[in-house]
Design an enzyme around this catalytic site. Structure first.
Site, mmCIF file in Angstrom:
data_model
loop_
_atom_site.group_PDB
_atom_site.id
_atom_site.type_symbol
_atom_site.label_atom_id
_atom_site.label_comp_id
_atom_site.label_asym_id
_atom_site.label_seq_id
_atom_site.Cartn_x
_atom_site.Cartn_y
_atom_site.Cartn_z
ATOM 1 N N ASP A 65 0.763 -1.096 -0.180
ATOM 2 C CA ASP A 65 0.111 -0.081 0.004
ATOM 3 C C ASP A 65 0.904 1.253 -0.193
ATOM 4 O OD1 ASP A 65 -1.560 2.134 0.684
ATOM 5 O OD2 ASP A 65 -2.941 0.947 1.959
ATOM 6 N N TYR A 157 -9.391 13.817 -7.137
ATOM 7 C CA TYR A 157 -8.567 13.296 -8.160
ATOM 8 C C TYR A 157 -7.496 14.107 -8.993
ATOM 9 C CZ TYR A 157 -6.805 10.181 -11.803
ATOM 10 O OH TYR A 157 -5.848 9.597 -12.751
#
Length: 309
Positions: A65, A157
């Site tokens: 991650d 984003y």
């Protein structure tokens, strides 16, 4: 430099379980690179390793991650332990959230920043620390046309992708200041909307299945990433649509931003209704571990159904 120069190079690719990260990792393995693949889904990474090894290449899977500094450090250490060094680092991991800014839960906004920006910084730091020690290396950051053209319904984003380009530019200047800019280079790959499983994995609060006009095939981004591993450019828009959008925004920023917002809003309204979801941004989900996302095929079905009404 050419593709032949990739043979024997050690290349880390994050976000390699699906989409153009997966495609680039497989292509790099075919070209003889030692590929270290990273993503959250270990089973999907194992499939990538098997495919690379079946083509005669060598690969290592490291479940990671990228928002976790300990995990990123472990990724870099594993690459060096297995192959001795890191020649190229491709920071491709990224998640998305679709919908009006205020409709998206704050924890989803925070997660996007953790992965897309914090993860980018962690990977850049791990890569550049090693490049400085060995005196050379290439960092490839995967941005987006959103790095320069803000996009409604993907606000956070787009903001993180703007940060990708800003970080890359600043890093190149710092490398110039210390006289390392010729041996250590940072490039930014900037695609248009691409048909990958990213759309299926994204959080989605629009009330409709994700879609975007004129999606590109993942192959052109795979080609761009592979090319950047030997010849990185600070700004590398991928494909004619990305280049036109970038030019349009430079010449007519207000009109381009309004047109982009209107286009994506119209696309959303044409899509199949679906319930709200946080997708796979917090935990690995059921998005396909493939290169192509199947979004264009669904869009064709939706458009055909709309024409029949």
């Amino acid at each position: 430099m050419s593709d032949a120069d990739l043979a024997g190079r050690t290349i880390v690719v994050t976000g390699a379980s699906s989409g153009f990260g997966r495609g680039a990792a497989i292509r790099l393995g075919e070209l003889g690179a030692h590929v270290v693949v990273a993503a959250r889904r270990g089973d999907a990474l194992d499939d990538v390793v098997r495919e690379i090894e079946a083509s005669g290449g060598s690969a290592l899977a490291v479940p990671t991650d990228v928002s976790d500094p300990v995990a990123v450090q472990a990724l870099a250490d594993a690459a060096v332990a297995r192959f001795g060094r890191i020649d190229v680092w491709v920071s491709n991991a990224g998640v998305g959230a679709l919908g009006l800014f205020w409709d998206i839960p704050i924890e989803d906004h925070v997660r996007l920043i953790d992965v897309n920006l914090t993860g980018l910084v962690l990977c850049a730091h791990a890569a550049l620390t090693r490049f400085r020690e060995q005196g050379e290396g290439i960092l490839v950051n995967v941005g987006s046309v959103d790095s320069e053209v803000p996009l409604a319904l993907q606000t956070t984003y787009a903001a993180t992708k703007a940060a990708v380009l800003s970080l890359s530019r600043s890093l190149n200047e710092e490398l110039r200041l210390v006289g390392a800019h010729e041996s250590i280079r940072v490039g930014t790959v900037m695609p248009w909307a691409i048909d990958t499983p990213w759309w299926t994995a994204a959080a989605n609060y629009t009330g409709h299945a994700p879609r975007m006009a004129a999606m590109d095939d993942p192959a052109i981004v795979v080609d761009a990433i592979v090319a950047a591993c030997t010849d990185p450019r600070e700004q590398q828009p991928v494909g004619p649509k990305a280049r036109v959008a970038r030019l349009s925004h430079r010449l007519l920023p207000g009109i381009t931003e309004r047109l982009s917002a209107t286009t994506i809003d119209a696309e959303v309204e044409r899509a199949t209704p679906v319930p709200h979801t946080s997708g796979a941004i917090h935990h690995p989900g059921a998005a396909p571990a493939t290169i192509d996302g199947g979004i264009r095929e669904r869009m064709r079905r939706e458009d055909a159904a709309g024409d029949d009404d």
